[in-house]
Design a protein around this motif. Structure first.
Motif, PDB file in Angstrom:
ATOM      1  N   VAL A 199       0.861  -1.192   0.000  1.00 45.28           N
ATOM      2  CA  VAL A 199       0.000   0.000   0.000  1.00 45.28           C
ATOM      3  C   VAL A 199       0.894   1.238   0.000  1.00 45.28           C
ATOM      4  CG1 VAL A 199      -1.848  -1.183   1.240  1.00 45.28           C
ATOM      5  CG2 VAL A 199      -0.174   0.151   2.530  1.00 45.28           C
ATOM      6  N   ASP A 200       0.318   2.362  -0.388  1.00 41.22           N
ATOM      7  CA  ASP A 200       1.046   3.625  -0.304  1.00 41.22           C
ATOM      8  C   ASP A 200       0.966   4.111   1.137  1.00 41.22           C
ATOM      9  OD1 ASP A 200       2.188   6.116  -0.440  1.00 41.22           O
ATOM     10  OD2 ASP A 200       0.824   6.890  -1.989  1.00 41.22           O
ATOM     11  N   ARG A 201       1.965   3.795   1.906  1.00 44.69           N
ATOM     12  CA  ARG A 201       1.965   4.128   3.330  1.00 44.69           C
ATOM     13  C   ARG A 201       1.943   5.628   3.579  1.00 44.69           C
ATOM     14  NH1 ARG A 201       6.350  -0.344   5.562  1.00 44.69           N
ATOM     15  NH2 ARG A 201       5.017  -2.140   5.153  1.00 44.69           N
ATOM     16  N   TRP A 202       2.443   6.405   2.636  1.00 42.56           N
ATOM     17  CA  TRP A 202       2.611   7.844   2.851  1.00 42.56           C
ATOM     18  C   TRP A 202       1.473   8.700   2.290  1.00 42.56           C
ATOM     19  CZ3 TRP A 202       5.989   9.562   6.246  1.00 42.56           C
ATOM     20  CH2 TRP A 202       7.012   8.692   6.634  1.00 42.56           C
ATOM     21  N   ALA A 203       0.462   8.086   1.677  1.00 44.27           N
ATOM     22  CA  ALA A 203      -0.648   8.853   1.097  1.00 44.27           C
ATOM     23  C   ALA A 203      -1.345   9.677   2.176  1.00 44.27           C
ATOM     24  CB  ALA A 203      -1.634   7.909   0.429  1.00 44.27           C
ATOM     25  N   ASP A 204      -1.376  10.990   1.973  1.00 43.40           N
ATOM     26  CA  ASP A 204      -2.072  11.920   2.878  1.00 43.40           C
ATOM     27  C   ASP A 204      -1.551  11.915   4.317  1.00 43.40           C
ATOM     28  OD1 ASP A 204      -3.788  12.729   0.764  1.00 43.40           O
ATOM     29  OD2 ASP A 204      -5.028  10.949   1.115  1.00 43.40           O
ATOM     30  N   VAL A 205      -0.314  11.501   4.518  1.00 40.57           N
ATOM     31  CA  VAL A 205       0.268  11.514   5.869  1.00 40.57           C
ATOM     32  C   VAL A 205       0.907  12.876   6.108  1.00 40.57           C
ATOM     33  CG1 VAL A 205       2.045  10.521   7.374  1.00 40.57           C
ATOM     34  CG2 VAL A 205       0.645   9.033   5.938  1.00 40.57           C
ATOM     35  N   ASP A 206       0.535  13.501   7.214  1.00 35.21           N
ATOM     36  CA  ASP A 206       1.052  14.817   7.571  1.00 35.21           C
ATOM     37  C   ASP A 206       2.345  14.639   8.372  1.00 35.21           C
ATOM     38  OD1 ASP A 206       1.225  17.555   7.930  1.00 35.21           O
ATOM     39  OD2 ASP A 206      -0.289  17.615   9.528  1.00 35.21           O
ATOM     40  N   PHE A 207       3.430  15.243   7.881  1.00 34.04           N
ATOM     41  CA  PHE A 207       4.720  15.163   8.577  1.00 34.04           C
ATOM     42  C   PHE A 207       5.547  16.398   8.264  1.00 34.04           C
ATOM     43  CE2 PHE A 207       5.541  13.316   4.426  1.00 34.04           C
ATOM     44  CZ  PHE A 207       6.790  13.822   4.078  1.00 34.04           C
ATOM     45  N   ILE A 208       6.574  16.605   9.085  1.00 37.42           N
ATOM     46  CA  ILE A 208       7.573  17.627   8.807  1.00 37.42           C
ATOM     47  C   ILE A 208       8.908  16.926   8.618  1.00 37.42           C
ATOM     48  CG2 ILE A 208       6.369  19.454  10.071  1.00 37.42           C
ATOM     49  CD1 ILE A 208       8.468  19.020  12.333  1.00 37.42           C
ATOM     50  N   GLU A 209       9.818  17.590   7.950  1.00 33.76           N
ATOM     51  CA  GLU A 209      11.141  17.021   7.763  1.00 33.76           C
ATOM     52  C   GLU A 209      11.977  17.289   9.005  1.00 33.76           C
ATOM     53  OE1 GLU A 209      14.807  17.569   4.708  1.00 33.76           O
ATOM     54  OE2 GLU A 209      12.809  17.209   3.868  1.00 33.76           O
TER      55      GLU A 209
END
Length: 169
Positions: free
Chosen positions: A99-109
């Motif tokens: 699955v696309d684990r990062w779809a629509d995941v909110d994060f900062i670098e």
């Protein structure tokens, strides 16, 4: 009497061992990093522990067969995101293959480019200090360069193959 030079073979099956380990309630984390090619890497893990206060060290382990092993073992930094009770869906997504684990995941670098997940109960941004090969896993020791926590956040817990939230006694 002299102690044996090595452990005796186990008297239990792999399933029995897994079931017994499942009786230890743990928190749930998502370990995140950015691969050398810029690709985001992340996986759900509950094998997290503190090691030292001075210097600040934490550890976690990863199966040798994990697809993310190459990126995590060679990268300079990763973040350990301790999940809050309302992040169960995120824990399940980052534990699912294909699955696309990062779809629509909110994060900062974060430090070294490692993604720091929004809403986590706590985060530890780590320098990839050392690794130890043991059994079918690699133990990662991270030197914490930055940490944060969300005051009052309830943790996401895992026990016996199920997710829980805290219940004060």
């Amino acid at each position: 009497m002299t102690a044996p030079a090595q452990a005796t073979p186990p008297s239990f099956t792999t399933d029995e061992f897994r079931d017994a380990l499942g009786m230890f309630a743990t928190g749930v984390t998502i370990v995140t990093a950015r691969a050398a090619n810029g690709r985001l890497v992340g996986l759900t893990a509950n094998s997290f522990n503190s090691v030292s206060l001075a210097p600040p060290l934490v550890l976690w382990s990863l199966a040798r067969s994990a697809a993310s092993m190459a990126a995590l073992s060679t990268g300079s930094h990763y973040a350990i995101n301790i999940l809050a009770a309302d992040q169960k869906d995120l824990a399940e997504r980052f534990a699912t293959k294909g699955v696309d684990r990062w779809a629509d995941v909110d994060f900062i670098e974060g430090v070294g480019g490692a993604p720091v997940l929004a809403g986590a109960a706590a985060t530890f941004e780590c320098f990839n200090r050392s690794r130890y090969d043991e059994g079918d896993h690699v133990i990662f020791v991270g030197e914490v360069e930055r940490c944060t926590h969300r005051t009052g956040a309830s943790p996401l817990l895992f026990h016996g193959g199920r997710f829980y939230t805290e219940h004060p006694l």
